[in-house]
Design a protein around this motif. Structure first.
Motif, PDB file in Angstrom:
ATOM      1  N   ALA A  52       0.839  -1.194   0.000  1.00 22.69           N
ATOM      2  CA  ALA A  52       0.000   0.000   0.000  1.00 22.69           C
ATOM      3  C   ALA A  52       0.872   1.242   0.000  1.00 22.69           C
ATOM      4  N   LEU A  53       0.397   2.269  -0.668  1.00 19.01           N
ATOM      5  CA  LEU A  53       1.041   3.576  -0.695  1.00 19.01           C
ATOM      6  C   LEU A  53       0.012   4.597  -0.234  1.00 19.01           C
ATOM      7  N   VAL A  54       0.365   5.378   0.784  1.00 20.13           N
ATOM      8  CA  VAL A  54      -0.546   6.386   1.333  1.00 20.13           C
ATOM      9  C   VAL A  54       0.127   7.746   1.243  1.00 20.13           C
ATOM     10  N   THR A  55      -0.494   8.685   0.536  1.00 17.09           N
ATOM     11  CA  THR A  55       0.067  10.031   0.467  1.00 17.09           C
ATOM     12  C   THR A  55      -0.390  10.836   1.680  1.00 17.09           C
ATOM     13  N   GLY A  56       0.447  11.771   2.098  1.00 14.42           N
ATOM     14  CA  GLY A  56       0.107  12.594   3.254  1.00 14.42           C
ATOM     15  C   GLY A  56      -0.023  11.784   4.533  1.00 14.42           C
ATOM     16  N   ALA A  57       0.879  10.815   4.710  1.00 14.10           N
ATOM     17  CA  ALA A  57       0.742   9.852   5.803  1.00 14.10           C
ATOM     18  C   ALA A  57       1.551  10.205   7.043  1.00 14.10           C
TER      19      ALA A  57
END
Length: 321
Positions: free
Chosen positions: A29-34
């Protein structure tokens, strides 16, 4: 019209509630603004379920702090941190060019709200550039990685703020009208929903679906441009959320709908929809209470296709007249 999707969860559910019993071992998984807020809690829940999670952040120091926190609280040390500034497409390209292997979940979570008037070097209004165009470029660059996964899901974090404005294609960047921060935010959040509609239409055959969501009212860094007195007064007046989603949520509750869209088995193959409080939202002409419902213009397939084409042209250097 298809029946709206419901789940066993509601506005009080947390990300951990939603992911309980789900095993994401072997998935990425890739989460931006994490580094903080909803993004941090989204990444924590995914890591807690066993996923290998990459935090894409503007502030690397804050990102590494968040990564260590996630590893410590979940026992999962497969947490990576990468630099991403969505208003700087060079960082988007660096991330996508360097990605190796399949990507099962992409959470387009980062965003700015009600920011003062500002433009990128390309002349793009900053909220539209950050909230939509940067994430659009990111998804395009990761399409092959998503296609290589099994049941890849894109989660597009929108807002009930989309009710402030459709995408105004004839004046995207306020060349012909006075700048208004709320309107600019609204059209960028409408774009987040339209992206999910068109990405699903174009990519479902590749095993990629996309859905958009309203996380709920959550106090995070997103309100940094609010007047401090107004913010303090609002915080003092708004109660905690109830099951119907009237009130303010914790970041853990705010992350619940993102995690639902990323993981819930009942959403396999489902795309192009808008969710709130862990259920599909009703289509409305205008957002009646400032929190609930999705405007019909945000789900319009004609506008979604037009936005895709305009966004591609912008990335290729063709600014609309």
């Amino acid at each position: 019209m298809a029946t709206r999707i419901t789940t066993p969860f509601d506005a009080t559910s947390t990300a951990q509630d939603v992911v309980a019993g789900i095993d994401l071992t072997g998935r990425t998984a890739l989460v931006t603004g994490a580094a903080s807020g909803i993004g941090l809690e989204t990444a924590r829940a995914l890591a807690g379920a066993g996923a290998s999670v990459t935090l894409a952040v503007r502030d690397l120091e804050a990102g590494h702090t968040a990564g260590r926190d996630i590893a410590a609280t979940t026992g999962n040390d497969t947490v990576e941190v990468v630099h991403l500034d969505l208003a700087d497409l060079r960082t988007v390209s660096t991330l996508t060019d360097g990605w190796v292997g399949p990507l099962h979940v992409l959470v387009n979570n980062a965003g700015i709200m009600a920011s003062p008037e500002a433009y990128t070097p390309q002349g793009w209004e900053l909220q539209f550039a950050t909230n939509h165009l940067g994430h659009f470029a990111l998804a395009l660059g990761l399409r092959d990685a998503l296609a290589a996964a099994d049941d890849a899901r894109i989660v597009s974090v929108s807002s009930s703020g989309h009710g402030s404005s459709p995408v105004l294609f004839d004046d995207l960047f306020f060349d012909r009208r006075p700048y208004d921060a709320g309107t600019a935010y609204g059209q960028s959040k409408t774009a987040n929903v339209l992206f999910a509609v068109e990405a699903t239409r174009r990519w479902a055959d590749l095993g990629i679906t996309a859905n958009a969501l309203m996380p709920g009212g959550v106090w995070t860094k997103l309100q940094q441009h609010w007047d401090p007195a107004t913010l303090a007064a609002t915080k003092a007046q708004v109660p905690a959320t109830d099951a119907a989603g009237m009130g303010v949520k914790t970041p853990q509750q705010g992350a619940a709908t993102s995690v639902l869209l990323a993981t819930w088995p009942g959403l396999q193959g489902v795309g192009g929809r808008y969710f709130e409080d862990c259920r599909e939202a009703a289509v409305v002409e205008q957002v009646p209470d400032g929190l609930h419902g999705v405007c019909a213009y945000a789900l319009d397939p004609v506008a979604a296709e037009r936005l895709w084409d305009v966004s591609l042209a912008l990335l290729e250097g063709v600014r609309p007249g």
